[in-house]
Design an enzyme around this catalytic site. Sequence first.
Site, mmCIF file in Angstrom:
data_model
loop_
_atom_site.group_PDB
_atom_site.id
_atom_site.type_symbol
_atom_site.label_atom_id
_atom_site.label_comp_id
_atom_site.label_asym_id
_atom_site.label_seq_id
_atom_site.Cartn_x
_atom_site.Cartn_y
_atom_site.Cartn_z
ATOM 1 N N ARG A 44 0.815 -1.219 0.000
ATOM 2 C CA ARG A 44 0.000 0.000 0.000
ATOM 3 C C ARG A 44 0.846 1.267 0.000
ATOM 4 N NH1 ARG A 44 -4.617 -1.382 2.383
ATOM 5 N NH2 ARG A 44 -3.187 -2.929 3.205
ATOM 6 N N THR A 45 1.768 1.361 0.941
ATOM 7 C CA THR A 45 2.538 2.597 1.077
ATOM 8 C C THR A 45 3.396 2.843 -0.159
ATOM 9 O OG1 THR A 45 2.586 2.295 3.469
ATOM 10 C CG2 THR A 45 4.181 3.816 2.539
ATOM 11 N N LYS A 62 22.802 -3.499 8.697
ATOM 12 C CA LYS A 62 21.950 -2.413 8.239
ATOM 13 C C LYS A 62 22.676 -1.083 8.203
ATOM 14 C CE LYS A 62 17.645 -4.606 9.288
ATOM 15 N NZ LYS A 62 16.771 -5.028 10.357
ATOM 16 N N ARG A 75 11.677 3.211 3.545
ATOM 17 C CA ARG A 75 11.008 2.330 4.507
ATOM 18 C C ARG A 75 12.091 1.395 5.013
ATOM 19 N NH1 ARG A 75 6.105 -0.798 5.223
ATOM 20 N NH2 ARG A 75 5.134 1.258 5.223
ATOM 21 N N HIS A 113 5.652 6.671 11.185
ATOM 22 C CA HIS A 113 5.188 6.492 9.811
ATOM 23 C C HIS A 113 4.379 7.758 9.514
ATOM 24 C CE1 HIS A 113 3.783 4.981 6.130
ATOM 25 N NE2 HIS A 113 3.222 3.838 6.496
#
Lengths: 320, 181
Positions: free
Chosen positions: A60-61, A88, A110, A138
């Site tokens: 969705r995002t 990361k 994200r 978010h």
Amino acid sequence: MTEPTLGKDLLGLEGLTKAQVELILDTAEPFKEVSERAIKKVPALRGKTIVNLFFEASTRTRISFEFAEKRLSADTVNVAASGSSVSKGETLVDTARNLEAMRIDMVVIRHGSSGAAKFLADRIRSNVINAGDGTHEHPTQGLLDLLTLRDRFGKIEGLKVAICGDVLHSRVARSNIWGLLKLGAEVAVCGPATLIPPQVVELGVQIIPRIEDAIAWADALNILRLQLERMQAGFIPSLREYNRVFGVTRERLARAPKELAILHPGPMNRGVEIDSDVADGPHSVILPQVTNGVAVRMAVLYLLAGGGPDWRSGGGGDDR
Amino acid sequence: MPSVTRLLDDSAMARALARMASEIVEQCGGAEGVVLLGIQRRGVELAARLARLIEQSAGAPVPMGKVDITLYRDDLSTIGPRPRVGETSLPDSIDGKTTVIVDDVLYTGRTVRAAMDELADFGRPRRILLAVLVDRGGRELPIQADIVGVTVTSSDDDRVDVAVKELDGRDSVELVRGGPV
């Protein structure tokens, strides 16, 4: 008259002023109409290059950002990176350097680690938009929830909003809390004690332990997705029990003194945190949330690209 | 000190608009198939007044719309701050219509260029005309107005201020020389 601007990045709602949040919501209004046109495209971001950097799965995002970018005529590249096997920190530094070398204008990121968006924003000159970082924030989801509530109720101030479910792990909850409090709403959280951070009371948020009481109190429920892996981690005994104690059902809503607006950031676990009757019911604004998501993201992209409000005030005239 | 010259007061603006309305009808060969499109913000008020004037003389309502050209500007990244984006709402269809773009001041012509780009995304008018209350010269693009309320010679340091009753409580057009922009 000094009007607010957004600055370089959108990392969260915590750092924004009330005026900045309202600027984004007000700017989103005309963008709703662009998506209703036959030609759903305006040239505002023509020639801008935007990288959608998604280290975590998202449908969705990511699609919503992509539509927003395309409807503003930006050129977009999607990078779906899996951060699981790589350290990361190293990955992000390398990614940042590579992106800079490719002369991009904006990054939508994200990432599974809280603070990843800020980490990137501190290291590149491009605008950075946080599309969800770990359990931190978010912001565009918070903004689209605010816009949807404002559409439905006319204003946010004085509104009672209960955020239900896994508040502890939810970046959506955090962005909602910051945004709602800044705009003068009353906020409560409701969920199993294992998934409610007690410190929320320090922000002025009240804890309502029972879903029945939250429903009786609230004007709107924002029902968070229960992440299924929470069960394995021992936060809840079982999905069935969660539904029995905390599920938002038609029967529970029927006892509410007023009709509540029902929000859910998706994807839904029907029959767990929300019943189908409620999700598809007349007071659900779950699909309007998705529609508003595109408009809010267009507004954020536009404002960060230099489309701040005018510094002149009033007066008509010259078409400079 | 900036000096202010009144170009139009309220009765002069009323006369100018009445003349513009009849020129629109004349140039369009009647009011049929004419659509007035006001550019946000004061162009919208002027278009509404022209629509009323044309309706009074022609006897039939003239459709009008609003155009906000902010998203079609060519200088988003070169000039930082921008006006708030306003509403764009057009009549059902502009295909085959004679559309008249209405704005308060014609200066560089860039706003009109942006408005024509935006119209092209909504349809294909048979013809596009431009009606402005003030033409102050200073064009940066090959664009001219078809219908003009008042023409004034000005320099880059000058400013033309248009006030309309609906937004500002009075009708006036003033030329401010040498004032801060």
